[in-house]
Structures are given as C-alpha cells and as structure tokens.
Design a protein around this motif. Structure first.
Motif, short mmCIF file in Angstrom:
data_model
loop_
_atom_site.label_atom_id
_atom_site.label_comp_id
_atom_site.label_asym_id
_atom_site.label_seq_id
_atom_site.Cartn_x
_atom_site.Cartn_y
_atom_site.Cartn_z
N GLN A 20 0.86 -1.19 0.00
CA GLN A 20 0.00 0.00 0.00
C GLN A 20 0.88 1.23 0.00
O GLN A 20 1.56 1.53 0.97
N GLN A 21 0.92 1.90 -1.13
CA GLN A 21 1.68 3.14 -1.23
C GLN A 21 0.87 4.12 -2.06
O GLN A 21 0.23 3.73 -3.05
N LYS A 22 0.88 5.36 -1.64
CA LYS A 22 0.08 6.36 -2.34
C LYS A 22 0.58 6.60 -3.75
O LYS A 22 -0.19 6.65 -4.69
N ASP A 23 1.89 6.74 -3.92
CA ASP A 23 2.46 7.04 -5.23
C ASP A 23 3.02 5.79 -5.88
O ASP A 23 4.00 5.23 -5.42
N MET A 24 2.39 5.39 -6.97
CA MET A 24 2.88 4.25 -7.75
C MET A 24 3.82 4.81 -8.82
O MET A 24 3.84 6.01 -9.09
N PRO A 25 4.61 3.95 -9.47
CA PRO A 25 5.55 4.43 -10.49
C PRO A 25 4.83 5.09 -11.67
O PRO A 25 3.70 4.76 -11.99
N ARG A 26 5.52 6.01 -12.27
CA ARG A 26 4.99 6.69 -13.46
C ARG A 26 5.46 5.93 -14.69
O ARG A 26 6.64 5.62 -14.83
N VAL A 27 4.55 5.65 -15.59
CA VAL A 27 4.84 4.89 -16.81
C VAL A 27 4.77 5.85 -18.00
O VAL A 27 3.84 6.65 -18.10
N HIS A 28 5.76 5.76 -18.87
CA HIS A 28 5.78 6.52 -20.11
C HIS A 28 5.90 5.51 -21.23
O HIS A 28 6.86 4.75 -21.29
N VAL A 29 4.92 5.47 -22.12
CA VAL A 29 4.95 4.52 -23.23
C VAL A 29 4.80 5.27 -24.55
O VAL A 29 3.89 6.06 -24.72
N TYR A 30 5.75 5.02 -25.44
CA TYR A 30 5.71 5.61 -26.77
C TYR A 30 5.02 4.61 -27.70
O TYR A 30 5.34 3.42 -27.69
N CYS A 31 4.07 5.10 -28.48
CA CYS A 31 3.31 4.21 -29.36
C CYS A 31 2.83 4.96 -30.58
O CYS A 31 2.86 6.19 -30.62
N PHE A 32 2.39 4.20 -31.57
CA PHE A 32 1.78 4.78 -32.76
C PHE A 32 0.29 4.67 -32.63
O PHE A 32 -0.22 3.70 -32.05
N SER A 33 -0.43 5.64 -33.18
CA SER A 33 -1.89 5.59 -33.16
C SER A 33 -2.43 6.31 -34.39
O SER A 33 -1.83 7.28 -34.86
N ARG A 34 -3.56 5.83 -34.89
CA ARG A 34 -4.20 6.42 -36.07
C ARG A 34 -5.47 7.15 -35.66
O ARG A 34 -6.13 6.76 -34.71
N GLY A 35 -5.79 8.17 -36.41
CA GLY A 35 -7.02 8.91 -36.17
C GLY A 35 -7.02 10.22 -36.91
O GLY A 35 -5.99 10.69 -37.41
N GLU A 36 -8.21 10.83 -36.98
CA GLU A 36 -8.36 12.13 -37.64
C GLU A 36 -7.81 13.25 -36.76
O GLU A 36 -7.22 14.19 -37.25
N THR A 37 -8.03 13.13 -35.45
CA THR A 37 -7.61 14.18 -34.52
C THR A 37 -6.74 13.57 -33.43
O THR A 37 -6.71 12.35 -33.24
N VAL A 69 4.16 13.31 -30.21
CA VAL A 69 5.60 13.40 -30.46
C VAL A 69 5.87 13.87 -31.89
O VAL A 69 6.59 14.84 -32.10
N ARG A 70 5.30 13.15 -32.87
CA ARG A 70 5.50 13.56 -34.26
C ARG A 70 4.54 12.84 -35.18
O ARG A 70 4.00 11.79 -34.84
N ASN A 71 4.38 13.39 -36.36
CA ASN A 71 3.56 12.78 -37.39
C ASN A 71 4.45 11.81 -38.16
O ASN A 71 5.51 12.19 -38.64
N VAL A 72 4.02 10.56 -38.31
CA VAL A 72 4.83 9.57 -39.03
C VAL A 72 4.24 9.21 -40.38
O VAL A 72 4.95 8.67 -41.24
N ALA A 73 2.97 9.46 -40.59
CA ALA A 73 2.29 9.20 -41.86
C ALA A 73 0.97 9.95 -41.81
O ALA A 73 0.54 10.42 -40.75
N PRO A 74 0.29 10.05 -42.95
CA PRO A 74 -1.02 10.69 -42.90
C PRO A 74 -1.96 9.98 -41.92
O PRO A 74 -2.09 8.76 -41.97
N LYS A 75 -2.50 10.73 -41.01
CA LYS A 75 -3.42 10.22 -39.99
C LYS A 75 -2.78 9.20 -39.05
O LYS A 75 -3.46 8.38 -38.45
N LYS A 76 -1.45 9.23 -38.90
CA LYS A 76 -0.76 8.34 -37.97
C LYS A 76 0.33 9.13 -37.26
O LYS A 76 1.20 9.72 -37.91
N ASN A 77 0.26 9.14 -35.93
CA ASN A 77 1.22 9.88 -35.13
C ASN A 77 1.89 8.98 -34.10
O ASN A 77 1.34 7.97 -33.70
N MET A 78 3.09 9.42 -33.67
CA MET A 78 3.72 8.79 -32.52
C MET A 78 3.31 9.60 -31.30
O MET A 78 3.39 10.82 -31.31
N LEU A 79 2.84 8.90 -30.28
CA LEU A 79 2.40 9.54 -29.04
C LEU A 79 3.25 9.05 -27.88
O LEU A 79 3.78 7.95 -27.91
N CYS A 80 3.34 9.86 -26.86
CA CYS A 80 3.90 9.43 -25.58
C CYS A 80 2.77 9.53 -24.58
O CYS A 80 2.25 10.61 -24.31
#
Length: 164
Positions: A20-37, A69-80
């Motif tokens: 039992q701890q109030k602060d759990m670790p912070r996770v940063h995950v880089y991934c690709f995702s598609r969408g209009e916005t 993070v950046r645009n990698v293709a039309p309607k596909k970005n890298m997110l963190c």
C-alpha cells in the motif's frame, strides 16, 4: 513504439498484494496511433493500454497525459502516453499462465545449465588428462576447433639466399 503497449503487462503484479503506497511508479509509453484528430489517437492508444493492463486509466486519479511526439504518416502519429500505474495493476497477482511460464522457463534453464556443465567438464577432463584422442585435438562434434597449426620453417632471409 510499434509494440511497446504489448509489454505493459510486465507491470501486472510487480508489487506484493498487500503493498500500500500512495504514489505508484509513473509509466511513459511511446506508441503509434491512427485517427483524424489527436483526441481520437489518444483514445485509441488508451483503449489498447487498458486492455493490456486490465484496468481503467483516467485523467484525474492516474495523472494521465498524452503528448503528440511527431507525425509519421497521414493520420498516424507517434504519441507518448504518461500515467501513474494503477494500484490495482501493480499489486494484482500475475495471471496463472505467467506464473507457470516463469516456473517452466526457470526449470528448463536450470536443466540446460546442468547438462551443459556436465558436457564441458567431461571435455575439459579428457583434454587435461591427455586422453580423449581426436576430441582432445578438437575434432569432436562439440565446441570450437582446438587443433593447433604446426609451425612452418622460417622463411629464408636475403643473406641466406645470397650465401647459397
């Protein structure tokens, strides 16, 4: 980034169930995702994350932040995607399949180590004692070729050639 979300299941059960701890670790995950916005892309990434970790991640209680993070293709970005690991994920017992897989792989590794050490000690013993015939010379089926090359006669020097 293409498969990073798939590895988030490694966080399931990293702490004991009674932890039992109030602060759990912070996770940063880089991934690709598609969408209009950006909102659609963030929603898609979060849905995949929640499926893998088996828990809901919300903005308020888990300090969720999605960075484009950046645009990698039309309607596909890298997110963190950054969030605090949910307590119910970090303290949940890992699935039985994971526990069994870890135990099975540990047993196989131990067995391979024992078998490998027996074979190498036998080979070392035979070469050290001067026994073992061809295997001592390195012509056996296992291991690198240990046969030593014969030294050739030294090359004639110019003074030796002139003297003849």
């Amino acid at each position: 980034p293409a498969t990073a979300i798939e590895f988030l299941d490694a966080f399931i059960g990293i702490y004991p169930t009674h932890y039992q701890q109030k602060d759990m670790p912070r996770v940063h995950v880089y991934c690709f995702s598609r969408g209009e916005t950006l909102e659609e892309m963030a929603k898609g990434a979060m849905e995949r994350i929640e499926v893998v970790i088996g828990s809901k991640v919300d903005t308020k209680s888990h300090d969720l932040y999605v960075h484009d993070v950046r645009n990698v293709a039309p309607k596909k970005n890298m997110l963190c995607v950054s969030f605090n690991l949910p307590q119910e994920v970090g303290c949940k017992p890992p699935p039985a399949a994971v526990r069994e897989g870890v135990a099975a792989s540990a047993n196989e590794e131990a067995k391979m180590n024992v078998e490998g050490s027996d074979a190498s000690s036998t080979k070392k013993r035979s070469t050290r004692d001067g026994e073992g015939g061809e295997e001592a010379e390195g012509k056996g089926a296992q291991g690198p070729d240990l046969k030593r090359k014969k030294k050739s006669a030294p090359a004639a020097t110019t003074t030796d050639a002139a003297a003849s």
